[in-house]
Scaffold this active site. Structure first.
Site, mmCIF file in Angstrom:
data_model
loop_
_atom_site.group_PDB
_atom_site.id
_atom_site.type_symbol
_atom_site.label_atom_id
_atom_site.label_comp_id
_atom_site.label_asym_id
_atom_site.label_seq_id
_atom_site.Cartn_x
_atom_site.Cartn_y
_atom_site.Cartn_z
ATOM 1 N N SER A 1 43.571 35.167 33.566
ATOM 2 C CA SER A 1 44.357 36.386 33.432
ATOM 3 C C SER A 1 43.444 37.583 33.180
ATOM 4 O O SER A 1 42.319 37.439 32.681
ATOM 5 C CB SER A 1 45.353 36.244 32.284
ATOM 6 O OG SER A 1 44.670 36.210 31.035
ATOM 7 N N CYS B 1 46.788 33.519 42.632
ATOM 8 C CA CYS B 1 46.462 34.938 42.546
ATOM 9 C C CYS B 1 46.528 35.622 43.902
ATOM 10 O O CYS B 1 46.504 36.853 43.973
ATOM 11 C CB CYS B 1 45.078 35.118 41.935
ATOM 12 S SG CYS B 1 43.733 34.457 42.939
ATOM 13 N N LYS C 1 34.287 24.162 31.997
ATOM 14 C CA LYS C 1 35.357 24.052 31.001
ATOM 15 C C LYS C 1 36.675 24.096 31.754
ATOM 16 O O LYS C 1 37.173 25.150 32.111
ATOM 17 C CB LYS C 1 35.261 25.203 29.999
ATOM 18 C CG LYS C 1 35.864 24.890 28.608
ATOM 19 C CD LYS C 1 37.349 24.594 28.601
ATOM 20 C CE LYS C 1 38.186 25.833 28.759
ATOM 21 N NZ LYS C 1 39.668 25.535 28.646
#
Length: 504
Positions: free
Chosen positions: A225, A275, A172
């Site tokens: 997140s 990140c 996805k």
């Protein structure tokens, strides 16, 4: 304008409900395409196709599956420029970073091609007449939900390894950057993956929920997140489904007075929507050789906005830009000194893009939100400390646990910090300590950076996407009669071999 439909059973398929969302370029905020918003019905169709494909795909030898992956690797290498251009368009990376996005993803594809040699089981005689061995079985249908910041690399963290191990994979992609994976669909077919083995389903939260809740999907990997990572992990845990969910980060760099100049400054200035980017710089004591903070500021001033080599691209959307601006404003209100203010760039490539120049904040208050929360943009927080213990206390006290780095010229100092950092990936004079194969990527358990099972790449992915089956075997010893009956022929052959070295 590109329409990104689902890729199911090796065919382009429109969403059942006919729903789409707009895809905009962060460089201009102009609409560059539309992305399918899939429903549970679309997900279920993909899952059914994957379930049907699994028996034949998993029955192939690992070597045969790796051969198809090797073709895919060659095709990605061939189309690197095309894929990189799409990454620049939809994500805003500069071209060099976009090419690196593809190259790093293809490194994991290359690693997956080695799995016939790497993922072997063990075999050991554990007692007299008792042998133990283990073997890996693929799980079945698995899914990867991926973020916007690395449109090619992060999907490739998991998919190639899961596929070569014998699973069928549904990806996805982020609805913010669907164009890159849309272009990969044709490579899947060209490489020779059978229908239903490697599929892409686009969508938003409903699509993700359908993936998580599908009883036929055995495992879910997620990168995004921290709040969403926790939701994904909790939902999967509630369904007794295997999950690894990587969240956000607040990476700390600690610079000692003996830190090497050029490398430290270069690493510290590397920030942005990743990140592993530099986020907080803790400067310990004073540097007699050079003023680290002022030189970092001067280096950052030289960054030019744009998408050419060495330039700083835009943030992904207006919402992200507003969030970043909010952290800078809050720091300013608390008394922090804005050493470099990137809120209003003097020169931007396009008037309507989400451009922000680098901002460097010298904090005076340990409680500033910018020191503790993930900003995910070109903002560097600096805080001065007097002692090593003070630096470690700040790093350990952060809720995240993704990465940390120590800059020093002394091995003993490096060992002191690496043995005390509270993070899963550590660097010594390496500000973005991304482990490469065979080492696995993943933050630290018990922090906001990691939920679920294991790491997401390399050896961690091998373990995650398979079930290890242990087999213990004992064979009855042959009887004296059985041994004696063979002496007439077998015994004579043995004697001939012993005396002549060959059988006649």
């Amino acid at each position: 304008m590109t329409t990104c439909n689902n890729f199911i059973n090796n065919a382009i398929v429109a969403p059942v409900d006919g729903q789409y969302c707009e895809v905009t370029s962060p460089m201009t905020n102009e609409v560059i395409g539309k992305c399918a918003v899939s429903s549970a019905a679309d997900v279920n169709t993909a899952v059914d196709c994957a379930t049907a494909a699994f028996p034949s795909w998993s029955s192939l030898t690992m070597k045969a599956r790796a051969a198809i992956m090797l073709k895919f690797h060659a095709l990605v290498k061939r189309d690197t420029q095309k894929l990189a251009e799409l990454i620049v368009l939809e994500n805003g990376k500069n071209m060099v970073e976009a090419v690196a996005d593809v190259a790093k993803g293809n490194e994991t594809v290359e690693y997956a091609c080695s799995l016939p040699q790497v993922a072997q089981g063990k075999n050991l005689t554990v007692s007299r007449g008792i042998d133990c061995r283990d073997t890996r079985r693929p799980l079945g249908v698995v899914a990867s939900i991926v973020p916007f910041n690395f449109p090619f690399m992060v999907p490739m963290w998991t998919s190639p390894i899961a596929l070569v191990l014998g699973n069928c994979v549904i990806v996805k992609p982020s609805e913010k950057v669907p164009l890159t994976m849309n272009a990969v669909c044709s490579l899947v077919v060209e490489a020779g993956f059978p229908p239903g083995v490697f599929q892409f389903v686009h969508g938003t939260a409903d699509c993700c929920n359908a993936i998580i809740e599908s009883p036929k999907i055995e495992a879910v990997s997620f990168v995004g997140s921290s709040p969403i990572a926790k939701i994904v992990a909790d939902k999967c845990r509630g369904l007794n489904k295997r999950v690894v969910a990587l969240g956000g980060a607040k990476n700390h760099l600690v610079a000692l007075s003996d830190a090497e100049k050029e490398g430290t400054i270069r690493d510290v200035v590397a920030s942005g929507q990743r990140c592993m980017a530099a986020s907080v710089l803790l400067v310990v004591g004073e540097n007699d050789q050079y003023d680290l903070i002022s030189e970092v500021v001067e280096k950052a001033k030289g960054l030019v906005l744009g998408t050419a080599a060495g330039e700083l691209g835009p943030v992904i959307d207006a919402r992200s830009k507003d969030k970043i601006l909010g952290y800078i404003k809050d720091s300013e209100k608390s008394g922090a000194e804005i050493l470099l203010d990137g809120r209003n760039p003097s020169s931007v490539p396009t008037a309507s893009g989400n451009w922000l120049s680098p901002t460097i904040i010298l904090h005076k208050n340990k409680t500033d939100k910018a020191l503790h929360e993930e900003i995910f943009g070109p903002v560097l927080s600096i805080y001065k400390v007097k002692t090593w213990n003070e630096a470690i206390a700040i790093e350990n006290g952060n809720a995240f646990g993704n990465a940390a780095c120590i800059y020093t010229s002394k091995g003993g100092s490096a060992d002191w910090f690496t043995s005390r950092f509270r993070a899963g990936m550590l660097g010594v004079n390496v500000g973005i300590p991304v482990p490469r194969e065979p080492f696995a990527f993943g933050g630290l358990y018990g922090t906001l950076s990691k939920y679920g099972d294991g790491d997401i790449t390399s050896e961690g992915a091998i373990e995650f996407f398979t079930t290890r089956i242990k087999i213990t075997t004992r064979w009855p010893a042959p009887t004296a009669e059985e041994v004696g009956a063979e002496v007439g022929v077998g015994g004579m052959l043995t004697m001939l071999r012993t005396s002549t070295g060959r059988c006649k």
